[in-house]
Write an enzyme that holds these catalytic residues in place. Structure first.
Site, PDB file in Angstrom:
ATOM      1  N   PRO A 130      -6.950 -20.964   1.930  1.00  0.00           N
ATOM      2  CA  PRO A 130      -6.971 -21.487   3.434  1.00  0.00           C
ATOM      3  C   PRO A 130      -5.491 -20.752   3.759  1.00  0.00           C
ATOM      4  O   PRO A 130      -4.839 -20.558   4.466  1.00  0.00           O
ATOM      5  CB  PRO A 130      -7.965 -22.338   3.824  1.00  0.00           C
ATOM      6  CG  PRO A 130      -9.342 -21.777   3.495  1.00  0.00           C
ATOM      7  CD  PRO A 130      -8.674 -21.780   1.417  1.00  0.00           C
TER       8      PRO A 130
ATOM      9  N   ILE B 217     -12.501 -13.536   0.166  1.00  0.00           N
ATOM     10  CA  ILE B 217     -12.902 -13.192  -1.227  1.00  0.00           C
ATOM     11  C   ILE B 217     -13.633 -12.113  -1.238  1.00  0.00           C
ATOM     12  O   ILE B 217     -14.902 -12.131  -1.365  1.00  0.00           O
ATOM     13  CB  ILE B 217     -13.259 -14.287  -1.963  1.00  0.00           C
ATOM     14  CG1 ILE B 217     -12.471 -15.289  -2.182  1.00  0.00           C
ATOM     15  CG2 ILE B 217     -14.357 -14.035  -3.161  1.00  0.00           C
ATOM     16  CD1 ILE B 217     -11.323 -14.671  -2.710  1.00  0.00           C
TER      17      ILE B 217
ATOM     18  N   GLU C 209      -3.749  -3.270  -9.410  1.00  0.00           N
ATOM     19  CA  GLU C 209      -3.723  -3.941  -8.489  1.00  0.00           C
ATOM     20  C   GLU C 209      -3.448  -3.421  -7.082  1.00  0.00           C
ATOM     21  O   GLU C 209      -3.855  -2.417  -6.267  1.00  0.00           O
ATOM     22  CB  GLU C 209      -4.339  -5.186  -7.756  1.00  0.00           C
ATOM     23  CG  GLU C 209      -4.584  -5.450  -6.264  1.00  0.00           C
ATOM     24  CD  GLU C 209      -5.100  -7.562  -5.907  1.00  0.00           C
ATOM     25  OE1 GLU C 209      -5.592  -7.886  -4.633  1.00  0.00           O
ATOM     26  OE2 GLU C 209      -4.940  -7.621  -6.865  1.00  0.00           O
TER      27      GLU C 209
ATOM     28  N   GLN D  95       3.544  24.867  18.017  1.00  0.00           N
ATOM     29  CA  GLN D  95       4.248  24.848  16.918  1.00  0.00           C
ATOM     30  C   GLN D  95       4.927  23.136  17.085  1.00  0.00           C
ATOM     31  O   GLN D  95       5.045  22.770  15.481  1.00  0.00           O
ATOM     32  CB  GLN D  95       6.563  24.958  17.338  1.00  0.00           C
ATOM     33  CG  GLN D  95       6.906  24.902  16.401  1.00  0.00           C
ATOM     34  CD  GLN D  95       8.612  25.493  16.990  1.00  0.00           C
ATOM     35  OE1 GLN D  95       9.393  24.580  17.890  1.00  0.00           O
ATOM     36  NE2 GLN D  95       9.389  26.430  16.383  1.00  0.00           N
TER      37      GLN D  95
ATOM     38  N   GLY E  90      -0.563  -8.533  -2.110  1.00  0.00           N
ATOM     39  CA  GLY E  90       1.039  -8.878  -1.426  1.00  0.00           C
ATOM     40  C   GLY E  90       1.815  -8.039  -0.623  1.00  0.00           C
ATOM     41  O   GLY E  90       1.209  -7.042  -0.553  1.00  0.00           O
ATOM     42  N   THR E  91       1.715  -8.687   0.248  1.00  0.00           N
ATOM     43  CA  THR E  91       2.163  -8.628   1.606  1.00  0.00           C
ATOM     44  C   THR E  91       3.514  -7.075   1.355  1.00  0.00           C
ATOM     45  O   THR E  91       3.979  -7.544   0.421  1.00  0.00           O
ATOM     46  CB  THR E  91       2.396  -9.291   3.198  1.00  0.00           C
ATOM     47  OG1 THR E  91       3.216  -9.778   2.076  1.00  0.00           O
ATOM     48  CG2 THR E  91       1.572 -10.427   3.039  1.00  0.00           C
TER      49      THR E  91
ATOM     50  N   GLU F 220       5.826  -7.716   3.199  1.00  0.00           N
ATOM     51  CA  GLU F 220       7.151  -9.052   2.827  1.00  0.00           C
ATOM     52  C   GLU F 220       7.568  -9.039   1.624  1.00  0.00           C
ATOM     53  O   GLU F 220       8.932  -8.682   1.220  1.00  0.00           O
ATOM     54  CB  GLU F 220       6.856  -9.713   4.105  1.00  0.00           C
ATOM     55  CG  GLU F 220       7.034  -9.240   5.736  1.00  0.00           C
ATOM     56  CD  GLU F 220       5.984  -8.605   5.890  1.00  0.00           C
ATOM     57  OE1 GLU F 220       5.893  -7.616   6.907  1.00  0.00           O
ATOM     58  OE2 GLU F 220       4.510  -9.064   5.208  1.00  0.00           O
TER      59      GLU F 220
END
Length: 403
Positions: free
Chosen positions: A153, A182, A266, A303, A388-389, A391
């Site tokens: 958290p 999780i 990952e 188009q 992992g963000t 950022e």
């Protein structure tokens, strides 16, 4: 360098497509409403060898490598499945590789390349082999479900800041702390858990396998999410949980390195989900624009619409090409941490742009739950956060170019 299209990989694509058509599509809407996929799906995927892709036969897998795993993920989504389904069915791709890597290292082999491309020699004795038999083989057979618990958290992307603590007490660790977000946490039979075995927040980490039902281990509320509805997500609590030392993965205080070594797989999986969502949404939008008429003409005859679809297709294909190139370098053993971060960000940006445009082209129908494009729109949002963000990836890229 890229993923070579071999006859075996074409067969793997066909196998995956048939599995999705037969086992997934008739039920996916129900699983979305239920908030999870059934355990039987794991068993059925294991029977045809899909669950074990990327893990060698030495640990109960089906063989193949990271590149084969990427192709399976891509084909699931391109065939009408979802990234939420991938997360739910293949959570073992982040729960098991640390065990397999530790077993390979103890046997004298090199650490395997992610996501669990295990060395062939496995120590016939010892703690790591016991973990292979107790957790890896049953999970790849579909009889167990595993999860990975890292996020807390108060830590988010700060892995080194983990405060869930494990104190050694004889032949057990006493674990106290909490985890959140999780994946498969509700259904998991065991959780590969990152714990601090030094001063809390110091980055001195170890990995413990904690069984559901262990006294003091509580699976909290099921978290309701914007997307990934068929993938259950939970909060976990540990209060004086006694975990045998035999359930430690690798040596004590080596958990941080083990976690970092598996991040590439990952992140490439999430990148694959992103570009595959983009590809699928291009296909859905193109079909809709051919079939949908407004003011007496098909949408595709305009188009502006054709050019928008062309730009969407270009973004999706460019992202796919780059992710494949980076994945092939990872599979070859190259240290391409910066490139992995770039691949994830490139694919996520492509997905974000393409799904937004695809839903817009679908008009009012695209906003309905009955529209597949609506599900992809929701599911895609997590990809720039998980693993992992965006950022954090930019920070990795910045360091990689010497900033």
């Amino acid at each position: 360098m890229t993923i070579v299209d071999t006859p075996e990989r074409r067969q793997l694509r066909e196998l995956t497509r048939a599995f999705v058509t037969r086992e997934v599509l008739p039920h996916l809407a129900d699983w979305e409403r239920a908030g999870e996929v059934p355990r039987e799906l794991h068993v059925n995927a294991a029977k045809i060898g899909l669950l074990g892709i990327g893990f060698t036969e030495a640990v109960g897998g089906s063989g193949g490598d990271l590149l084969d795993s990427i192709l399976v993920t891509e084909e699931i989504i391109r065939s009408g499945g979802s990234s939420g389904l991938v997360a739910a069915l293949f959570t073992h791709g982040i729960a098991l590789p640390h065990m397999v890597a530790a077993a390979g290292a103890r046997s004298g082999g090199k650490l395997p390349r992610p996501p669990g491309d295990a060395v062939e020699r496995i120590d016939p004795t010892g703690r790591e082999h016991d973990l292979i038999d107790r957790y890896v083989r049953p999970t790849l057979a579909g009889s167990m479900i595993g999860a990975l618990a890292i996020t807390e958290p108060d830590t988010g992307s700060d892995v080194a800041g983990i405060r869930t603590h494990a104190r050694l007490d004889g032949d057990h660790y006493v674990v106290n702390g909490a985890k959140t977000y999780i994946t498969s946490g509700v259904r998991a039979d065991f959780v590969t858990t990152a714990v601090c075995t030094g001063v809390p927040g110091s980055g001195t980490l170890s990995l413990l396998v904690i069984d559901k039902g262990t006294p003091g281990f509580t699976v909290g509320r099921r978290l309701e999410k914007l997307g990934w509805h068929c993938s259950d997500t939970a909060e976990l609590s540990f209060v004086d949980v006694r975990v045998p030392v035999a359930n430690r993965i690798g040596e004590e205080d080596t958990g941080f390195l083990a976690i970092m070594q598996q991040f590439a797989a990952e992140r490439l999986s999430l990148a694959t989900q992103a570009y595959a969502i983009a590809q699928r949404c291009v296909e859905l939008a193109a079909t809709w624009c051919r079939d949908r008429s407004t003011f007496g003409r098909p949408l595709a005859s305009r188009q502006l619409v054709r050019h928008r679809l062309a730009e969407m297709h270009t973004r999706a294909e460019a992202a796919r090409a780059y992710v494949h190139q980076v994945a092939a370098r990872v599979a070859a053993g190259e240290p391409v941490v910066t490139e992995v971060a770039m691949a994830k960000n490139v694919a996520v940006e492509a997905a974000d742009r393409v799904v937004d445009q695809a839903l817009q082209l679908h008009g009012g129908f695209g906003y309905l739950r009955d529209a597949e494009v609506e599900r992809h729109y929701r599911d895609a949002r997590i990809l720039g956060i998980g693993g992992g963000t965006t950022e954090i990836m930019n920070e990795i890229i910045a360091k990689g170019i010497g900033l």
